[in-house]
Design an enzyme around this catalytic site. Sequence first.
Site, PDB file in Angstrom:
ATOM      1  N   VAL A  60      24.764  25.444  17.192  1.00  0.00           N
ATOM      2  CA  VAL A  60      25.725  26.176  16.341  1.00  0.00           C
ATOM      3  C   VAL A  60      25.179  26.511  14.960  1.00  0.00           C
ATOM      4  CG1 VAL A  60      27.768  25.262  17.538  1.00  0.00           C
ATOM      5  CG2 VAL A  60      26.895  24.078  15.489  1.00  0.00           C
ATOM      6  N   TYR A  94      29.547  13.904   4.612  1.00  0.00           N
ATOM      7  CA  TYR A  94      30.367  14.222   5.797  1.00  0.00           C
ATOM      8  C   TYR A  94      31.767  14.642   5.376  1.00  0.00           C
ATOM      9  CZ  TYR A  94      32.934  13.381  10.209  1.00  0.00           C
ATOM     10  OH  TYR A  94      33.746  13.499  11.318  1.00  0.00           O
TER      11      TYR A  94
HETATM   12  P1  NAD Z   1      30.215  13.391  19.714  1.00  0.00           P
HETATM   13  O1  NAD Z   1      28.989  13.037  18.953  1.00  0.00           O
HETATM   14  O2  NAD Z   1      30.367  12.878  21.105  1.00  0.00           O
HETATM   15  O3  NAD Z   1      30.416  14.976  19.768  1.00  0.00           O
HETATM   16  C1  NAD Z   1      29.781  15.873  18.911  1.00  0.00           C
HETATM   17  C2  NAD Z   1      29.122  16.928  19.758  1.00  0.00           C
HETATM   18  O4  NAD Z   1      28.576  17.948  18.922  1.00  0.00           O
HETATM   19  C3  NAD Z   1      27.965  16.353  20.584  1.00  0.00           C
HETATM   20  O5  NAD Z   1      28.081  16.773  21.929  1.00  0.00           O
HETATM   21  C4  NAD Z   1      26.739  16.979  19.929  1.00  0.00           C
HETATM   22  O6  NAD Z   1      25.645  17.159  20.814  1.00  0.00           O
HETATM   23  C5  NAD Z   1      27.308  18.292  19.437  1.00  0.00           C
HETATM   24  N1  NAD Z   1      26.475  18.910  18.408  1.00  0.00           N
HETATM   25  C6  NAD Z   1      25.935  18.313  17.318  1.00  0.00           C
HETATM   26  N2  NAD Z   1      25.171  19.182  16.651  1.00  0.00           N
HETATM   27  C7  NAD Z   1      25.236  20.358  17.327  1.00  0.00           C
HETATM   28  C8  NAD Z   1      24.654  21.626  17.137  1.00  0.00           C
HETATM   29  N3  NAD Z   1      23.826  21.862  16.102  1.00  0.00           N
HETATM   30  N4  NAD Z   1      24.950  22.610  18.020  1.00  0.00           N
HETATM   31  C9  NAD Z   1      25.758  22.375  19.074  1.00  0.00           C
HETATM   32  N5  NAD Z   1      26.320  21.190  19.312  1.00  0.00           N
HETATM   33  C10 NAD Z   1      26.063  20.187  18.449  1.00  0.00           C
HETATM   34  O7  NAD Z   1      31.424  12.883  18.852  1.00  0.00           O
HETATM   35  P2  NAD Z   1      32.978  13.291  18.885  1.00  0.00           P
HETATM   36  O8  NAD Z   1      33.682  12.139  18.301  1.00  0.00           O
HETATM   37  O9  NAD Z   1      33.381  13.820  20.184  1.00  0.00           O
HETATM   38  O10 NAD Z   1      32.978  14.456  17.785  1.00  0.00           O
HETATM   39  C11 NAD Z   1      33.604  15.706  17.999  1.00  0.00           C
HETATM   40  C12 NAD Z   1      34.092  16.220  16.660  1.00  0.00           C
HETATM   41  O11 NAD Z   1      35.118  15.354  16.191  1.00  0.00           O
HETATM   42  C13 NAD Z   1      33.039  16.257  15.571  1.00  0.00           C
HETATM   43  O12 NAD Z   1      33.179  17.448  14.819  1.00  0.00           O
HETATM   44  C14 NAD Z   1      33.385  15.063  14.707  1.00  0.00           C
HETATM   45  O13 NAD Z   1      32.959  15.199  13.375  1.00  0.00           O
HETATM   46  C15 NAD Z   1      34.886  15.036  14.835  1.00  0.00           C
HETATM   47  N6  NAD Z   1      35.545  13.773  14.530  1.00  0.00           N
HETATM   48  C16 NAD Z   1      35.274  12.663  15.258  1.00  0.00           C
HETATM   49  C17 NAD Z   1      35.929  11.473  14.949  1.00  0.00           C
HETATM   50  C18 NAD Z   1      35.656  10.196  15.720  1.00  0.00           C
HETATM   51  O14 NAD Z   1      36.111   9.136  15.302  1.00  0.00           O
HETATM   52  N7  NAD Z   1      34.983  10.228  16.838  1.00  0.00           N
HETATM   53  C19 NAD Z   1      36.856  11.425  13.894  1.00  0.00           C
HETATM   54  C20 NAD Z   1      37.108  12.602  13.174  1.00  0.00           C
HETATM   55  C21 NAD Z   1      36.452  13.771  13.494  1.00  0.00           C
END
Ligand code: NAD
Length: 250
Positions: A63, A155
């Site tokens: 992305v 972040y």
């Molecule tokens: P995760 O790490 O499993 O998912 C993040 C995904 O983004 C991964 O599949 C990763 O490969 C992908 N990604 C990273 N960089 C990328 C790039 N340059 N191009 C394409 N894909 C890319 O973790 P998650 O918890 O499922 O996170 C999903 C979203 O939720 C994220 O934006 C994260 O910041 C947000 N979030 C998560 C939490 C939590 O507690 N898990 C809390 C608040 C927000």
Amino acid sequence: MEFVDQVALVTGGGSGIGRAAAVALAAQGATVVVAGRRAASLDETVAAVEAAGGTAYAHRADVTVADEVADLISATVTRHGRLDIAFNNAGILAAAPLADLDPVDWDRLVAVNLTGVFLAMKHEIAHMRSAGGGVIVNTASNIGAHQRRAGMAGYVATKAAVSALTRGAALDHIGDGVRINAISPGPTETTMSLRPGESEADRARRLAEVNPSGRAATVDEIVAAVLWLCSPRSSYVVGHDLVVDGGATA
Ligand code: NAD
């Protein structure tokens, strides 16, 4: 079946919240394009969708790379004929007190968490407005614009910016029929919410102490809110940032 004959795009679809969203959107009838960097993880998501009786296709895209994002949206429309729903969910975490945050990590946080959402929305909206409309949900975080959290300034800044970018884009394009909102999860059962060296059991003990609900969210609890924002059931919800965090910011 809420999304029959619709095409949905999920970035960061190879794991965590994105994978669960792909499965859930497909279970509601959408054809889902699962985007991310690693082909193997994307294929696992496609297999999970198919095992549940749905239809999904993997598309490798980073992305942060403008050409790859443009190609992702144009290939989706060319192959599947339309793009109705986009869940811009890819994100990374780098945690350090500000003075210790490596500028390389800062640049990467901004590139993935903020520029990645900008690039995706730019191309998605351009298509949706010419096609008569669509729905977009961006993943922010409860510790962006909503809750104080030390040790994660980089972040937190990118996620607060996603909330603001969502609001601005929503106002710019609701007149084009494109409805845009954000979701702000609290701690969720994915690897991202594990602190360095922390096990899932350690995380459960930590959240039992600090989260008002006494636990992390399941991915399905976050995805339920995402699907509501994608559906006509939220048709008058515009530019909103929906916090789903067990009461952490209550
Ligand atoms: P995760 O790490 O499993 O998912 C993040 C995904 O983004 C991964 O599949 C990763 O490969 C992908 N990604 C990273 N960089 C990328 C790039 N340059 N191009 C394409 N894909 C890319 O973790 P998650 O918890 O499922 O996170 C999903 C979203 O939720 C994220 O934006 C994260 O910041 C947000 N979030 C998560 C939490 C939590 O507690 N898990 C809390 C608040 C927000």
